[in-house]
Design a protein around this motif. Structure first.
Motif, short mmCIF file in Angstrom:
data_model
loop_
_atom_site.label_atom_id
_atom_site.label_comp_id
_atom_site.label_asym_id
_atom_site.label_seq_id
_atom_site.Cartn_x
_atom_site.Cartn_y
_atom_site.Cartn_z
N SER A 199 -3.70 2.29 -1.69
CA SER A 199 -2.63 1.40 -1.94
C SER A 199 -1.70 1.63 -2.97
CB SER A 199 -3.49 0.21 -2.54
OG SER A 199 -3.92 0.40 -3.68
N PRO A 200 -0.48 1.06 -3.06
CA PRO A 200 0.50 1.12 -4.08
C PRO A 200 -0.10 0.99 -5.41
CG PRO A 200 1.33 -0.38 -2.26
CD PRO A 200 -0.28 -0.13 -2.27
N ASN A 201 -1.02 0.38 -5.60
CA ASN A 201 -1.60 0.15 -6.93
C ASN A 201 -2.32 1.53 -7.30
OD1 ASN A 201 -1.28 -2.03 -8.73
ND2 ASN A 201 -2.68 -3.33 -7.49
N GLN A 261 -1.45 3.72 -10.50
CA GLN A 261 -2.43 4.13 -11.60
C GLN A 261 -2.58 5.47 -11.87
OE1 GLN A 261 -6.10 1.83 -10.36
NE2 GLN A 261 -5.23 -0.16 -10.94
N GLN A 262 -2.42 6.24 -10.63
CA GLN A 262 -2.55 7.74 -10.87
C GLN A 262 -1.16 8.30 -11.32
OE1 GLN A 262 -5.38 9.78 -8.07
NE2 GLN A 262 -5.39 7.51 -7.29
N GLY A 263 0.08 7.55 -11.59
CA GLY A 263 1.01 8.02 -12.13
C GLY A 263 2.07 8.07 -11.27
N ILE A 264 2.24 7.46 -9.95
CA ILE A 264 3.53 7.49 -9.33
C ILE A 264 3.80 6.08 -9.15
CG2 ILE A 264 4.55 7.87 -6.73
CD1 ILE A 264 2.63 10.28 -6.64
N GLU A 265 5.09 5.70 -9.83
CA GLU A 265 5.83 4.31 -9.65
C GLU A 265 6.87 4.56 -8.66
OE1 GLU A 265 5.45 1.27 -11.16
OE2 GLU A 265 3.91 1.89 -12.64
N THR A 266 7.23 3.47 -7.81
CA THR A 266 8.32 3.50 -7.00
C THR A 266 9.24 2.47 -7.31
OG1 THR A 266 7.04 4.41 -5.32
CG2 THR A 266 8.94 3.79 -4.73
N VAL A 267 10.80 2.54 -7.44
CA VAL A 267 11.49 1.50 -7.41
C VAL A 267 12.20 1.26 -6.13
CG1 VAL A 267 13.61 0.73 -8.52
CG2 VAL A 267 11.99 2.12 -9.94
#
Ligand code: ADP
Ligand code: MG
Length: 267
Positions: A92-94, A98-104
């Motif tokens: 999932s996106p979460n 949680q593992q360090g990949i954020e998306t804008v």
């Protein structure tokens, strides 16, 4: 590599030549189909630590599908994603977050009627107290949001203002600061300045380079060649579901990138 989808043998996948330890991310032979549409046909790309990596390509090349695989929205049909030396499978996106990949994402996903600080903590509210007496720690959240924005050194609004009162550039800054503020290893930005004016674009570009200088690896999807040439350290070119070329930014130019995108020039 066996590419069962490769109906275009003229387009060969290209894999880089950097020592593996330099990579914060490697995606290898990623395939993703939607019914009969082979959006990714064995695409491989890399991101290096402390760099801005640009991902470019024509409409339909597969950029967004790649981004969605990296950010946990899609699960690849096959292929491998290695993040900071570990094979990862995002459910999932979460999980990706949680593992360090954020998306804008392009639509930013901010809530208009909430204050800036509340947007920072959507879905991760800080509480104090115990059990049924647990309450939201508003003071801590406001202070943390303020620090996260200030850390990006942009001209930002008070964290108590409602998002609906912010300009496009300020919103973009809030979305990026929110993504960057969670100890992310990678921040992915899908067309972050496509809807912005000149001044706001400059401000957001500042935020992007500040992030990079703080050690975050940034994946920048952009149609703006000037921006790609100015900001990125490295460029991956996608065409027809494959990453067909990689270039160090200082070793290429807009003309070559256009030729690589259209296929006028072989990788
Ligand atoms: N959810 C989906 N369902 C069906 N087809 C899709 C879906 N997402 C992407 N595609 C198709 O996959 C191909 C690649 O799309 P996309 O990754 O959005 O490319 P880009 O972002 O480079 O423009 C296109 O042909 C697109 O129509
Ligand atoms: Mg797209």
């Amino acid at each position: 590599m066996i590419d069962k989808y490769n109906s275009r043998p003229d387009i060969a996948p290209f894999t880089g030549s950097t020592p593996a330890t330099d990579f914060i991310l490697t995606a290898t032979d990623i395939t993703k189909s939607f019914g009969g549409v082979h959006a990714l046909r064995g695409a491989s790309m890399t991101m290096r630590r402390g760099e801005i990596t640009a991902l470019i390509g024509d409409n339909g090349a597969g950029k967004s599908t790649m981004v969605r695989c990296l950010s946990g929205i899609h699960r690849p049909d096959s292929g491998e994603i290695v993040l900071d030396g570990e094979v990862v499978h995002f459910e999932s996106p979460n999980a990706a977050r949680q593992q360090g990949i954020e998306t804008v994402h392009q639509n930013l996903a901010l809530v208009e009627d909430l204050a800036v600080w509340q947007n920072f903590f959507l879905g991760r509210e800080k509480t104090h107290g115990l059990g049924p007496f647990r309450t939201l720690d508003r003071k801590l959240m406001r202070k943390t949001a303020e620090e996260m924005l200030q850390g990006l050194a942009v001209n930002v609004p008070p964290v108590t203002s409602k998002v609906r009162r912010l300009s496009g550039g300020q919103r973009q800054a809030v979305a990026i600061a929110r993504a960057a503020g969670w100890g992310s290893k990678i921040v992915i930005m899908d067309e972050p300045t496509a809807a912005l004016g000149v001044q706001e674009t400059a401000r957001v570009e500042n935020v992007i380079t500040t992030l990079r200088d703080a050690g975050v690896a940034v994946l920048l999807i952009s149609h703006n060649f000037d921006q790609v040439m100015r900001l990125s350290d490295h460029v991956w070119v996608m065409r027809a579901g494959l990453a067909v070329a990689e270039r160090r930014t200082e070793e290429t130019d807009g003309d070559e990138l256009v030729a690589l995108i259209t296929g006028a020039k072989a990788a």
